[in-house]
Write an enzyme that holds these catalytic residues in place. Structure first.
Site: not given
Ligand code: TRP
Length: 330
Positions: A111, A194, A197
Site C-alpha cells: 500500500k 484480486k 476497488k
C-alpha cells in the site's frame, strides 16, 4: 462461548469480491457465534478520504451487511470510530508491538508503494489497530481472506507478548476462519489479480450498485482464453480466468467448483458466461434492491450503527478496564 469479530473498510465501490469473500460468509456465522461486524472507518482514513464520501460509504457498507442477511438484532453492527476504546487499546498495543514486526507486513509495503516516506503513520500502525479491534472484545475467531492472515498472526504475537510482559493470560489466542469457494474473487480483466476497488478499470469488477445490464455486460466482456472449459479443477493450471469465472459461479450457486466443472466442462466460454450473468443478476438483484431501500433511509441505518456501538461499548468496557488495570494506569 466463541466470539467473532470482523471488519470491512468503508472505502466505496463495494464489489462482488467484498460480498463473496467477506459479507456473505458472515451471514452464516450468526447462527453459531456471537458476532460483531464492524465498519472500520478509522482504518479507512489511513489513506485520505473525502469526509462526505466516508460517511456515505460507512452507511453503504452497513446497508450491504443488512441487505445480505446480517440481522442487526442478533448481531452487533457498528462503526469503529463510535467506540473510542478501539483507539485507546490500539495505543497501548502500539507500545507492545515491535517496529521490526510491523516492518515485515507485506500489505504495508504494497500500500505504501515506492514512496514510503510519504505514507501516514496510521497506515504503518494499521495492523495494530486491527489487533485492538479483535482483542478489545476477546474475540476467539476472525473470518478473514488470505490477504489478512499475516495481520492475524501479528494479532496473536501482540496478544502473546502482552500476556508475557504482564504475566497474565488476559488475551485469548485468536483463530482465523478462512472460507473456501469465493474467498478470493479475481479481476474480470486479469485472473491473476484480486478484484479491487482501486483497479482503474470499472470493467474489472462487479459492484453492488451495478444494475442487471451492467452485470451482464461485464460478465460478457470478462477475459477468457481460447480453450473450452475444463471438466475438472485440475484443468485450471495456467488458466486463471477459467478458474475465476467458474469459482464465482460455484460461490454464487453454493456448489463446489468440481460440480461446476462437471456441469460446464467442454462448453465454450460464451455459453457459460450467459449462465453466469443470469445467475449473478438473480443472486445480486434482491440484495441490491434491499440495499437501495436502506440507503434511502439513512436515519434507520445510522440508528442501527448507533445502537450497535452502544452494545459494543458495553462489551468492551470491562475488558478495557482490565487492560488499564494490568498496565498500571491509575
Ligand atoms: N484489515 C481488514 C481488511 O482490510 C479490515 C479489518 C479491520 C478487520 N479490522 C479487522 C478484519 C478486524 C478482521 C478483524 O480487510
Amino acid at each position: 462461548m466463541s466470539r467473532i469479530f470482523s471488519g470491512v473498510q468503508p472505502t466505496g465501490d463495494l464489489h462482488l469480491g467484498n460480498y463473496l469473500g467477506a459479507i456473505r460468509n458472515w451471514v452464516r456465522l450468526q447462527d453459531d457465534y456471537e458476532c460483531l461486524f464492524c465498519v472500520v472507518d478509522m482504518h479507512a482514513i489511513t489513506n485520505w478520504q473525502d469526509p462526505a464520501e466516508l460517511r456515505a460509504n460507512t452507511r453503504e457498507v452497513a446497508a450491504a451487511m443488512m441487505a445480505s442477511g446480517i440481522d442487526p438484532k442478533r448481531n452487533i453492527i457498528f462503526n469503529q470510530s463510535r467506540v473510542p476504546a478501539h483507539a485507546e487499546l490500539a495505543w497501548i498495543l502500539n507500545c507492545v508491538a515491535r517496529l521490526g514486526w510491523l516492518n515485515r507486513m507485506t500489505q504495508f509495503k504494497e500500500k505504501a508503494g515506492k514512496n514510503r516516506e510519504n505514507a501516514s503513520v496510521g497506515l504503518f500502525a494499521y495492523p495494530v489497530l486491527m489487533a485492538a479491534d479483535i482483542l478489545l472484545y476477546k474475540a476467539t475467531h476472525v473470518p478473514v481472506g488470505e490477504d489478512q492472515k499475516q495481520h492475524l498472526e501479528l494479532t496473536r504475537d501482540i496478544a502473546q507478548k502482552f500476556n508475557n510482559d504482564f504475566k497474565k493470560e488476559l488475551f485469548p489466542v485468536v483463530e482465523p476462519l478462512i472460507f473456501g469457494a469465493g474467498t478470493r474473487v479475481m479481476s474480470l480483466r486479469d485472473g491473476t489479480n484480486k478484484m479491487s476497488k482501486s483497479d482503474p478499470s470499472q470493467q474489472s469488477r462487479i459492484t453492488m450498485t451495478d444494475d442487471a445490464d451492467a452485470i451482464a455486460r461485464k460478465v460478457r466482456k470478462a477475459k477468457t482464453d481460447p480453450d473450452v472449459l475444463p471438466g475438472s479443477p485440475t484443468g485450471f493450471a495456467g488458466r486463471p480466468e477459467a478458474a475465476n469465472l467458474m469459482g464465482i459461479y460455484a460461490a454464487l450457486s453454493d456448489t463446489d467448483i468440481s460440480q461446476v466443472c462437471q456441469d460446464f466442462g467442454g462448453q465454450q466460454f460464451s455459453a457459460f458466461k450467459q449462465s453466469l450473468a443470469d445467475l449473478a443478476v438473480a443472486k445480486l438483484a434482491p440484495i441490491q434492491d434491499e440495499m437501495r431501500r436502506l440507503m434511502d433511509d439513512p436515519a434507520y441505518v445510522e440508528g442501527v450503527l448507533a445502537d450497535g456501538a452502544k452494545k459494543a461499548q458495553a462489551m468492551a468496557a470491562p475488558i478495557l478496564a482490565e487492560v488499564r488495570e494490568t498496565v498500571g494506569f491509575l
